[in-house]
Design a protein around this motif. Structure first.
Motif, PDB file in Angstrom:
ATOM      1  N   ALA A  48     -57.383 -94.301 -54.589  1.00 47.80           N
ATOM      2  CA  ALA A  48     -56.104 -94.153 -55.285  1.00 47.80           C
ATOM      3  C   ALA A  48     -56.273 -94.521 -56.746  1.00 47.80           C
ATOM      4  CB  ALA A  48     -55.041 -95.036 -54.637  1.00 47.80           C
ATOM      5  N   LEU A  49     -55.880 -93.606 -57.608  1.00 46.41           N
ATOM      6  CA  LEU A  49     -55.875 -93.880 -59.046  1.00 46.41           C
ATOM      7  C   LEU A  49     -54.449 -94.229 -59.455  1.00 46.41           C
ATOM      8  CD1 LEU A  49     -58.180 -91.026 -60.396  1.00 46.41           C
ATOM      9  CD2 LEU A  49     -58.799 -93.324 -59.635  1.00 46.41           C
ATOM     10  N   TYR A  50     -54.300 -95.431 -60.009  1.00 50.52           N
ATOM     11  CA  TYR A  50     -52.972 -95.961 -60.346  1.00 50.52           C
ATOM     12  C   TYR A  50     -52.810 -95.911 -61.857  1.00 50.52           C
ATOM     13  CZ  TYR A  50     -48.810 -98.730 -59.251  1.00 50.52           C
ATOM     14  OH  TYR A  50     -47.517 -99.158 -59.067  1.00 50.52           O
ATOM     15  N   MET A  51     -51.841 -95.131 -62.346  1.00 47.66           N
ATOM     16  CA  MET A  51     -51.657 -94.922 -63.784  1.00 47.66           C
ATOM     17  C   MET A  51     -50.789 -96.061 -64.377  1.00 47.66           C
ATOM     18  SD  MET A  51     -53.409 -92.256 -64.171  1.00 47.66           S
ATOM     19  CE  MET A  51     -53.083 -92.093 -65.917  1.00 47.66           C
ATOM     20  N   VAL A  52     -51.283 -96.627 -65.488  1.00 47.27           N
ATOM     21  CA  VAL A  52     -50.532 -97.627 -66.263  1.00 47.27           C
ATOM     22  C   VAL A  52     -50.520 -97.156 -67.707  1.00 47.27           C
ATOM     23  CG1 VAL A  52     -50.431 -99.992 -67.079  1.00 47.27           C
ATOM     24  CG2 VAL A  52     -51.146 -99.531 -64.728  1.00 47.27           C
TER      25      VAL A  52
END
Length: 782
Positions: free
Chosen positions: A720-724
């Motif tokens: 999972a790539l979590y965007m911030v």
């Protein structure tokens, strides 16, 4: 309690990283520089507006008259001083208060005309002219005494031969034109005279003149300009003044010492005069008494025809001579005590010094000495204060109690002397019995002669004391001797270096403080170090700021920094994915607008242009974004397949005209029940089929902070790539991400930072903007 390794690591994590702190604020160096220059200029102007202050010092040795050989009451009393250094220190303290008294300062102010100040201003700089002023301004003496407010004048030479005078007193403004000087001018404060000083030429600059009340200026000098300190080892008073003019400081110190010495001499002269007057009055009485006794001796000899003492009486007289001598001393002391008692009893001598005329009673002398010291101390203190002063009232109470003690001591001493006299009389009676056979005439003659000797002894003693008092008035030495003349002046203000340094520090700190406050109230994430502190989720990569405003970056460009950053993200994925076993990537965020669709699209394109077979799935079934950014059909998609309306996923695949090698399945029609559709096993079957056919599967999902759809999809993904997003994502959202990470709600989450300012990275982090231009603007939202 010992510190555990976890606590130590936590302490290290929370400690201040000074380098990061420096890099955080140095990017605003232009604002800091401008602010520093501006405040330095303000500091220069402020320093320029401050008057010069010079410090001058002098030391005065206070001479004790009792140790200087002075023949007056003070020296006689001090000879019996048994207090040592304590009394000496008290004496110096008293003299210090005399020096600081308002009465003495008024004399200094009037002597130097400090009530009238002269100054001129040139580019904010005010210079005190003191006695170098070209003008001489005087207010009439009566108006000066009753002056309530400051009278301010500005004398400006006119272009012609005249002078313009502008003034203000208690809010009243007035203006006068003078043709020539000297001139008289009527003001609300009274009449003033204005003239040029001797040998002064007509100035070409304005001069400000301020006239103030003498008492107010005296208090200012005593409390503000002058400061004193007392040496502990010697009787020295150190005087220090802080003044705007060097010559003024020298004159003030010298004049203070002059008037202090003059007042001390006047005090000693008054004391000596009182003693002399008292002795003269006693001598007049003694002269009459002595003349009477001498006439009695003469008459007795004439009547009784006596010429010499008979030889046969010598033996008895020799035996009785010692007793007679003692009686003579006792009677002399009784006479002196009566004189002192009469002196104290007279009302006019209520506040006069009690003279010591040769009393031998040590206790009585000690009390008289203490009484005279208290009188002189009160007289000095009264010159600078009112009778309501607690110190004055305390001295008065001590004087009254000491005077009563003197009366008691006199009474006791008199009774003792009378007792001694009676004993001596008895002895004399016994001796007289032995010479009773001597002629009566001889015995009577001896008695008359003894009275004559008592009067003569007292008379000679008073004559000696009168000469000593006269000598003390003729030879008066200054009480204060100057040890160090005020010849050198040290400039103490304004402190230019400290003022400029203070303004410089404020100029540097102000923009930093503004940034700090801005960051304090800002709840968004602004830097990678901040993100590192907020979460334990590993950061995989960073994406820069998109200045073009287009969702799809130019992946074929070698000057676009974001295209290179997506290549870097693609490379890093090779290290975290166990390819070909792991190939399904989920892209999500906490809330809308953090760039998950932007990252999904461009990551899928970057993977596809390497020759890999990639498919992009739009699984945000509530608010799909792919169709808008990639110009796709919105009537077919994942929802169509999961709802059973379409059984062959290949019919749902669409392609972008620019990137034909990328397969895309949009979200499709927004269903009323997206959560139920994502639970459907058809999703698992779809991903299984896609794993067989594609090298990479990139899934664009809904934000996890809004709905739970992404958690349902997580079962079929590998990472999972979590965007911030910088300056957009809320710091509080990282707590939610930490919970997800701890509860393992997402498989192997990695953070991808979006919207990073790569210009600051180049300068302060040595990042990846080498060879790329500067970019400004914002990413498109999801």
């Amino acid at each position: 309690m010992a510190t555990t390794p976890d606590q130590f690591n936590e302490f290290q994590e929370e400690s201040i990283n000074w380098r990061d702190l420096f890099e955080r604020y140095i990017i605003y160096w232009k604002w800091i520089l401008v602010s520093a220059i501006l405040f330095l200029a303000m500091g220069y102007l402020y320093n320029r507006s401050q008057p010069d202050v010079y410090q001058l010092e002098t030391a005065v040795l206070v001479v004790d008259p009792s140790r200087s050989g002075g023949m007056n009451e003070m020296s006689i009393l001090k000879q019996l001083d048994l207090g040592g250094m304590g009394n000496a220190y008290t004496m110096v303290n008293n003299e210090n208060e005399v020096i600081r008294s308002t009465a003495l300062m008024k004399k200094v102010v009037n002597q130097l005309e400090l009530h009238t100040s002269y100054s001129t201003t040139n580019f904010l700089k005010t210079t005190n002219l003191y006695n170098t002023s070209p003008y001489k301004v005087k207010l009439d003496s009566l108006s000066l005494v009753i002056l309530q407010h400051a009278l301010e004048l500005e004398i400006t030479p006119s272009l012609s031969e005249g002078y313009s005078v502008k003034g203000e007193y208690n809010g009243q403004l007035f203006t006068e034109e003078l043709a020539t000087l000297p001139a008289l001018l009527s003001t609300p404060a009274g009449a003033i005279s204005i003239g040029l000083r001797e040998n002064a030429t007509r100035p070409d600059y304005p001069v400000e003149v301020t006239i103030r009340n003498v008492n107010a200026v005296a208090r200012q000098v005593a409390k503000g300009i002058l400061s004193t300190s007392i040496s502990k080892q010697v009787d020295v008073i150190n005087l220090t003044v802080n003044v705007p003019n060097v010559q003024m400081g020298k004159d003030i110190l010298n004049t203070i010492v002059h008037f202090y010495n003059q007042d001390a001499i006047d005090q000693l002269n008054r004391s000596a005069n009182n003693t002399k007057d008292f002795i003269d009055s006693r001598l007049v009485l003694l002269t009459d008494e002595l003349s009477t006794v001498e006439r009695d001796v003469e008459d007795y000899k004439q009547v009784n025809e006596l010429t010499d003492i008979q030889a046969d009486a010598n033996l008895f007289l020799q035996r009785n001579s010692e007793v007679d001598k003692q009686r003579l001393d006792v009677e002399t002391q009784l006479s002196l005590i009566r004189l002192v008692e009469d002196f104290i009893g007279q009302p006019r001598n209520q506040n006069a010094l009690i003279p010591n005329l040769g009393l031998t009673d040590v206790g009585l002398l000690a009390v008289i000495q203490q009484y005279n010291e208290l009188l002189m101390t009160r007289e000095r203190v009264s010159s600078g204060t009112s009778t309501d002063n607690p110190a004055y009232q305390s001295l008065t109470r001590q004087i009254n109690s000491t005077r009563q003690a003197i009366r008691t001591s006199i009474s006791n001493s008199r009774r003792g002397l009378e007792l001694t006299n009676r004993e001596l009389t008895e002895q004399n009676r016994k001796s007289q019995a032995q010479i009773r056979e001597l002629p009566r005439k001889e015995r009577e003659f001896v008695e008359i002669k003894r009275q004559q000797q008592v009067k003569e002894t007292l008379y000679l003693f008073l004559l000696q004391k009168r000469e000593e008092a006269s000598l003390s008035m003729a030879v008066n030495l200054p009480k204060g001797r100057v040890l160090n003349a005020p010849d050198q002046a040290a400039k103490t203000g304004p402190r230019t270096a400290m003022i400029l340094m203070g303004f410089l520090l404020v100029g540097i700190a102000l923009p930093i403080l503004v940034v700090f406050i801005r960051d304090l109230v800002n709840t968004t994430i602004t830097s990678r170090p901040m993100l590192d502190k907020l979460t334990r989720v590993p950061i995989l990569s960073e994406l820069g700021h998109n200045a073009t405003g287009e969702t799809i970056v130019n992946h074929s460009s070698v000057t676009d920094s974001n295209s290179e950053l997506f290549r870097l993200l693609r490379t890093k994925l090779q290290f975290v994915l166990q390819h070909p076993k792991e190939k399904v990537l989920l892209v999500t965020s906490t809330e809308l607008g953090e760039g998950k669709s932007y990252a999904s699209i461009n990551l899928a394109i970057s993977l596809s242009i390497t020759g890999k077979k990639v498919i992009l799935l739009g699984m945000d079934l509530r608010k799909p974004q792919l169709k808008k950014h990639l110009q796709l059909l919105d009537d077919i998609g994942i929802s169509t397949y999961l709802s059973g309306q379409e059984t062959d996923y290949r019919r749902l695949i669409q392609r972008n005209m620019q990137y034909n090698e990328l397969d895309i399945i949009a979200a499709g029609v927004i269903p009323p029940n997206p959560n139920e559709l994502l639970i459907n096993e058809k999703l698992d079957q779809l991903i299984t089929e896609l794993r067989k056919e594609y090298d990479y599967i990139v899934i664009d999902t809904a934000p996890v902070g809004a709905v739970s759809d992404t958690f349902l999809i997580d079962r079929v993904v590998d990472i999972a790539l979590y965007m911030v997003r910088m300056d957009y994502s809320d710091k509080r959202n990282m707590e939610y991400l930490n919970h997800i990470y701890e509860e393992k709600s997402l498989k192997r989450p990695y953070i991808v930072i979006n919207d990073m300012n790569m210009e600051s990275k180049y300068y302060y982090h040595r990042g990846y903007s080498y060879g790329y231009g500067k970019y400004y603007g914002k990413h498109k939202k999801d």
